[in-house]
Design an enzyme around this catalytic site. Structure first.
Site, PDB file in Angstrom:
ATOM      1  N   THR A   1     -17.430   1.474 -34.714  1.00 46.89           N
ATOM      2  CA  THR A   1     -16.130   2.123 -34.502  1.00 46.89           C
ATOM      3  C   THR A   1     -14.998   1.136 -34.751  1.00 46.89           C
ATOM      4  O   THR A   1     -13.969   1.482 -35.328  1.00 46.89           O
ATOM      5  CB  THR A   1     -16.065   2.701 -33.075  1.00 46.89           C
ATOM      6  OG1 THR A   1     -17.148   3.612 -32.914  1.00 46.89           O
ATOM      7  CG2 THR A   1     -14.754   3.414 -32.808  1.00 46.89           C
TER       8      THR A   1
ATOM      9  N   GLY B   1     -19.034   4.107 -30.809  1.00 46.57           N
ATOM     10  CA  GLY B   1     -19.416   5.347 -31.448  1.00 46.57           C
ATOM     11  C   GLY B   1     -20.762   5.880 -30.986  1.00 46.57           C
ATOM     12  O   GLY B   1     -21.248   5.517 -29.908  1.00 46.57           O
ATOM     13  N   SER B   2     -21.326   6.716 -31.845  1.00 48.46           N
ATOM     14  CA  SER B   2     -22.533   7.424 -31.444  1.00 48.46           C
ATOM     15  C   SER B   2     -23.720   6.492 -31.230  1.00 48.46           C
ATOM     16  O   SER B   2     -24.540   6.723 -30.345  1.00 48.46           O
ATOM     17  CB  SER B   2     -22.863   8.503 -32.477  1.00 48.46           C
ATOM     18  OG  SER B   2     -22.920   7.953 -33.770  1.00 48.46           O
TER      19      SER B   2
ATOM     20  N   GLU C   1       1.108   3.779   1.896  1.00 49.55           N
ATOM     21  CA  GLU C   1       1.681   4.165   3.190  1.00 49.55           C
ATOM     22  C   GLU C   1       2.974   3.394   3.452  1.00 49.55           C
ATOM     23  O   GLU C   1       3.959   3.943   3.951  1.00 49.55           O
ATOM     24  CB  GLU C   1       0.689   3.866   4.319  1.00 49.55           C
ATOM     25  CG  GLU C   1      -0.625   4.649   4.237  1.00 49.55           C
ATOM     26  CD  GLU C   1      -1.700   3.971   3.385  1.00 49.55           C
ATOM     27  OE1 GLU C   1      -1.343   3.247   2.433  1.00 49.55           O
ATOM     28  OE2 GLU C   1      -2.886   4.179   3.653  1.00 49.55           O
TER      29      GLU C   1
ATOM     30  N   CYS D   1      -2.168  -0.581   7.489  1.00 51.44           N
ATOM     31  CA  CYS D   1      -1.365   0.648   7.453  1.00 51.44           C
ATOM     32  C   CYS D   1      -1.490   1.417   8.769  1.00 51.44           C
ATOM     33  O   CYS D   1      -0.568   2.123   9.168  1.00 51.44           O
ATOM     34  CB  CYS D   1      -1.814   1.522   6.299  1.00 51.44           C
ATOM     35  SG  CYS D   1      -1.472   0.769   4.713  1.00 51.44           S
TER      36      CYS D   1
ATOM     37  N   ASP E   1     -12.466   2.266 -37.612  1.00 50.93           N
ATOM     38  CA  ASP E   1     -11.166   2.776 -37.150  1.00 50.93           C
ATOM     39  C   ASP E   1     -10.111   1.695 -36.911  1.00 50.93           C
ATOM     40  O   ASP E   1      -8.932   2.032 -36.822  1.00 50.93           O
ATOM     41  CB  ASP E   1     -11.329   3.526 -35.805  1.00 50.93           C
ATOM     42  CG  ASP E   1     -12.133   4.803 -35.946  1.00 50.93           C
ATOM     43  OD1 ASP E   1     -12.507   5.129 -37.089  1.00 50.93           O
ATOM     44  OD2 ASP E   1     -12.391   5.456 -34.929  1.00 50.93           O
TER      45      ASP E   1
ATOM     46  N   TRP F   1      -8.848  13.702 -37.231  1.00 47.31           N
ATOM     47  CA  TRP F   1      -9.034  13.861 -35.797  1.00 47.31           C
ATOM     48  C   TRP F   1      -9.903  15.063 -35.537  1.00 47.31           C
ATOM     49  O   TRP F   1      -9.708  16.088 -36.173  1.00 47.31           O
ATOM     50  CB  TRP F   1      -7.674  14.042 -35.079  1.00 47.31           C
ATOM     51  CG  TRP F   1      -6.780  12.877 -35.278  1.00 47.31           C
ATOM     52  CD1 TRP F   1      -5.709  12.791 -36.101  1.00 47.31           C
ATOM     53  CD2 TRP F   1      -6.893  11.615 -34.633  1.00 47.31           C
ATOM     54  NE1 TRP F   1      -5.132  11.544 -36.022  1.00 47.31           N
ATOM     55  CE2 TRP F   1      -5.856  10.799 -35.110  1.00 47.31           C
ATOM     56  CE3 TRP F   1      -7.765  11.058 -33.707  1.00 47.31           C
ATOM     57  CZ2 TRP F   1      -5.669   9.477 -34.709  1.00 47.31           C
ATOM     58  CZ3 TRP F   1      -7.580   9.754 -33.306  1.00 47.31           C
ATOM     59  CH2 TRP F   1      -6.540   8.981 -33.797  1.00 47.31           C
TER      60      TRP F   1
ATOM     61  N   HIS G   1       0.848  -1.183   0.000  1.00 51.58           N
ATOM     62  CA  HIS G   1       0.000   0.000   0.000  1.00 51.58           C
ATOM     63  C   HIS G   1       0.892   1.245   0.000  1.00 51.58           C
ATOM     64  O   HIS G   1       2.060   1.188   0.385  1.00 51.58           O
ATOM     65  CB  HIS G   1      -0.913   0.004   1.230  1.00 51.58           C
ATOM     66  CG  HIS G   1      -2.000  -1.030   1.159  1.00 51.58           C
ATOM     67  ND1 HIS G   1      -2.944  -1.202   2.141  1.00 51.58           N
ATOM     68  CD2 HIS G   1      -2.294  -1.948   0.200  1.00 51.58           C
ATOM     69  CE1 HIS G   1      -3.774  -2.159   1.795  1.00 51.58           C
ATOM     70  NE2 HIS G   1      -3.392  -2.641   0.625  1.00 51.58           N
TER      71      HIS G   1
HETATM   72  C1  AOF Z   1      -4.526   1.632   2.082  1.00 47.61           C
HETATM   73  N1  AOF Z   1      -3.536   2.037   1.246  1.00 47.61           N
HETATM   74  O1  AOF Z   1      -2.545   2.120  -0.737  1.00 47.61           O
HETATM   75  C2  AOF Z   1      -4.606   1.009  -0.612  1.00 47.61           C
HETATM   76  C3  AOF Z   1      -5.658   0.633   0.274  1.00 47.61           C
HETATM   77  O2  AOF Z   1      -5.635  -6.907   0.104  1.00 47.61           O
HETATM   78  P1  AOF Z   1      -4.983  -5.637   0.503  1.00 47.61           P
HETATM   79  O3  AOF Z   1      -4.248  -5.734   1.788  1.00 47.61           O
HETATM   80  O4  AOF Z   1      -4.104  -5.039  -0.575  1.00 47.61           O
HETATM   81  O5  AOF Z   1      -6.142  -4.557   0.817  1.00 47.61           O
HETATM   82  C4  AOF Z   1      -6.955  -4.065  -0.194  1.00 47.61           C
HETATM   83  C5  AOF Z   1      -7.901  -3.041   0.379  1.00 47.61           C
HETATM   84  O6  AOF Z   1      -7.138  -2.012   1.024  1.00 47.61           O
HETATM   85  C6  AOF Z   1      -8.722  -2.323  -0.688  1.00 47.61           C
HETATM   86  O7  AOF Z   1      -9.936  -2.988  -0.943  1.00 47.61           O
HETATM   87  C7  AOF Z   1      -8.965  -0.971  -0.024  1.00 47.61           C
HETATM   88  O8  AOF Z   1      -9.996  -1.047   0.942  1.00 47.61           O
HETATM   89  C8  AOF Z   1      -7.654  -0.744   0.693  1.00 47.61           C
HETATM   90  N2  AOF Z   1      -6.712  -0.066  -0.207  1.00 47.61           N
HETATM   91  N3  AOF Z   1      -5.587   0.994   1.566  1.00 47.61           N
HETATM   92  O9  AOF Z   1      -4.439   1.831   3.298  1.00 47.61           O
HETATM   93  C9  AOF Z   1      -3.510   1.744  -0.054  1.00 47.61           C
HETATM   94  N4  AOF Z   1      -4.612   0.680  -1.931  1.00 47.61           N
HETATM   95 ZN    ZN Z   2      -3.286  -0.091   3.843  1.00 46.25          ZN
END
Ligand code: AOF
Ligand code: ZN
Length: 433
Positions: free
Chosen positions: A238, A356-357, A89, A124, A242, A212, A87
Site C-alpha cells: 500500500t 493492504g489485503s 471533570e 476528580c 498509494d 476511490w 481531566h
Molecule cells: C478522570 N477524568 O478526564 C481522565 C481520567 O496522571 P493523571 O492524573 O492524568 O491520571 C491518568 C489516569 O486518570 C488515567 O490512567 C485514567 O485512569 C484516568 N483518566 N480520569 O477522572 C479524565 N482522562
Molecule cells: Zn480525574
C-alpha cells in the site's frame, strides 16, 4: 434484536459529529445532533459526543467527557485536555464558583469513573465532594488499578448518589474508550483493521488502484479514525502503490493531533535503493509535525535497511515466527517489544491497520485483529483482484472462515460502515451481566 450500540454511534464515537463537527461551545444548542436529552442515557450520549473533543491528544489517557447540571440546566461541561492536562471533570467545573454558580446539589454525567488517585492531576472525586455534587452518572468503570471502583465508592461515601450506566449507552462508552480499556486490562495495544470494499469484497482493482472505492463521507470518517488511534499503519504494498500521507484531514479536527505512522513489511520485501520506497517514507515524515515514523519488518531484514532510510525513520524488527508460528502473531506482539517502546517512548495504545489485503489477511489468519472498520460501497467489480481473507489460502473452505461479531452498522453518505469485534473483545467489554 437490539444492536449493541445506539444508532449513530460506533468505535469512533458519534459518526455524524466526525463529519460535521461541533465545538463544546455549541453544547447548549437545542439541536444536538438529533439527541434530545430527557434521560440519563441521552445525557451520557451527549457527554460522549463532548468527550470527542479530546480525541487522540489525550493518549495514553482516555478522552473523557463531563457535563454538570444544576436544576436541570447545564452549568458546566468539558473534555479531557491533552496528555498531562486537566481531566474532563476539572474542565467542566473550571470557573463555576468564580462565575457565581453554586455547585451545591449539582448532578454530573461522566463517560468514565472519576479518578480517586493523585496522578498528574489531583483526584476528580475530591473535586466533586468539595463542589457538593449530589448525583453522579458514570458510563463506565475505570479499570486502571489505581481507580477500579475506588472512585465510585469514594463518591458514595461522600454522600452522592452514584449510578453506573448499562445497555446501549454503556456499550457506546466501551466502544469509545476501547483502546484505553484494552491497554489497562491486557497491557497491550488494541489492534484494529480497516478497509474499504465493494459488495463483492474487492479492496483494490487489478492495477492496485483503490482510489476511490467509497465516497467522501466514508473517507472523512476513516481520517477521523486516524486521529483517534495512536498509530496508523499500512503494509509495504500500500505504501508503494498509494504513497499515503496517513494524516487526519477533511473530517472534524477538534485539536491539532496527528497519528504516528508505521509501514509494515511483513515479508521483508522492501528494497532500500527503490526510489518509490524512499520517497513514500519521506512523505510520511513530512506530512505531519511531531509524528514518529517507523518501518516494521523481520529482524533479518533490518540489517539490509539500517542506515539507508530517511533519518527520521526508525526500524523495528520482529523475530522469525517459530515453527508452527504465523507472521501475524509476530505483528501482534511487536508493539510490546522494547524497541517499539523506546521508539514511541511508551507502549502504543492502539494500532490502526489500513491495508493492504496481504497484511490484513496475515493478521486475520493469526487472530491478531481485535476490531474491524469495514466500509462497504454499493458496487460490484468482479475479477479475482485483491480481497481480504483468512490468510492467503488459494482455495479456502467455509470451515476455515474467521468470525467476528457485529458491533454497529451505519450509513455514511452512499456507503455503509460495518464495525466488528473479535469474540474475546466482545465478551470482555460489551457483554455485561
Ligand atoms: C478522570 N477524568 O478526564 C481522565 C481520567 O496522571 P493523571 O492524573 O492524568 O491520571 C491518568 C489516569 O486518570 C488515567 O490512567 C485514567 O485512569 C484516568 N483518566 N480520569 O477522572 C479524565 N482522562
Ligand atoms: Zn480525574
Amino acid at each position: 434484536m437490539e444492536s449493541l450500540l445506539p444508532p449513530g454511534f460506533g468505535l469512533g464515537g458519534h459518526i455524524e459529529t466526525t463529519l460535521r463537527g461541533i465545538s463544546p461551545g455549541q453544547l447548549h444548542a437545542a439541536d444536538f445532533q438529533g439527541i434530545v436529552p430527557n434521560s440519563d442515557n441521552d445525557f451520557i450520549l451527549r457527554t460522549l459526543i463532548l468527550s470527542m473533543n479530546g480525541v487522540g491528544e489525550t493518549i495514553p489517557n482516555p478522552a473523557v467527557g463531563c457535563i454538570a447540571l444544576k436544576n436541570d440546566e447545564i452549568i458546566g461541561f468539558g473534555a479531557t485536555e491533552a496528555y498531562g492536562g486537566r481531566h474532563a471533570e476539572r474542565v467542566a467545573f473550571g470557573n463555576l464558583k468564580d462565575n457565581g454558580h453554586s455547585t451545591e446539589n449539582s448532578a454530573v454525567y461522566v463517560t468514565l469513573e472519576p479518578c480517586s488517585h493523585h496522578g498528574k492531576q489531583p483526584p476528580c472525586c475530591e473535586l466533586f465532594q468539595n463542589a457538593g455534587v449530589s448525583r453522579v452518572v458514570v458510563a463506565l468503570g475505570d479499570p486502571n488499578p489505581l481507580v477500579n471502583g475506588r472512585g465510585l465508592r469514594y463518591l458514595e461515601a461522600a454522600g452522592a448518589r452514584v449510578l453506573l450506566s448499562h445497555g446501549q449507552s454503556a456499550a457506546a462508552a466501551s466502544a469509545w474508550h476501547l483502546p484505553f480499556l484494552v491497554q489497562q486490562t491486557q497491557n497491550r495495544p488494541l489492534i484494529v483493521g480497516k478497509w474499504a470494499q465493494t459488495l463483492d469484497g474487492v479492496v483494490a482493482d487489478s492495477h492496485h488502484n483503490s482510489k476511490w472505492i467509497t465516497g467522501p463521507e466514508a473517507r472523512a470518517h476513516g481520517h477521523w479514525l486516524r486521529l483517534k488511534y495512536d498509530i496508523t499503519a499500512v503494509g509495504l504494498g500500500t505504501l508503494l502503490a498509494d504513497a499515503p500521507a496517513l494524516t487526519a484531514r477533511d473530517c472534524w479536527l477538534p485539536n491539532s493531533r496527528q497519528p504516528h505512522a508505521c509501514v509494515i513489511d511483513p515479508l521483508g520485501h522492501s528494497i532500500p535503493s527503490d526510489k518509490r520506497f524512499q520517497d513514500a517514507l519521506a512523505k510520511l515524515v513530512a506530512a505531519a509535525d511531531n509524528r514518529k515514523v517507523a518501518v516494521v519488518c523481520p529482524r533479518e531484514h533490518v540489517k539490509e535497511l539500517k542506515g539507508k532510510l530517511p533519518a527520521a525513520v526508525s526500524l523495528i524488527g520482529f523475530p522469525p515466527p517459530n515453527e508452527a508460528g504465523r507472521i501475524g502473531e509476530m505483528l501482534k506482539s511487536v508493539w510490546q517489544q522494547d524497541e517499539t517502546i523506546s521508539w514511541l517512548g511508551r507502549m502504543p495504545q492502539s494500532v490502526y491497520i489500513e491495508g493492504g489485503s496481504t497484511l490484513l489477511s496475515l493478521m486475520i489468519e493469526a487472530e491478531a485483529l481485535d476490531a474491524l472498520h469495514v466500509f462497504i460501497a454499493p458496487k460490484l467489480l468482479g475479477g479475482d483482484a485483491h480481497r481480504v481473507g483468512n490468510g492467503t489460502h488459494k482455495s479456502p473452505q467455509l470451515s476455515m472462515a474467521a468470525h467476528f461479531d457485529i458491533l454497529s452498522t451505519s450509513v455514511l453518505g452512499g456507503d455503509m460502515l460495518l464495525e466488528l469485534v473479535s469474540k474475546p473483545i466482545k465478551e470482555s467489554f460489551f457483554v455485561r451481566g
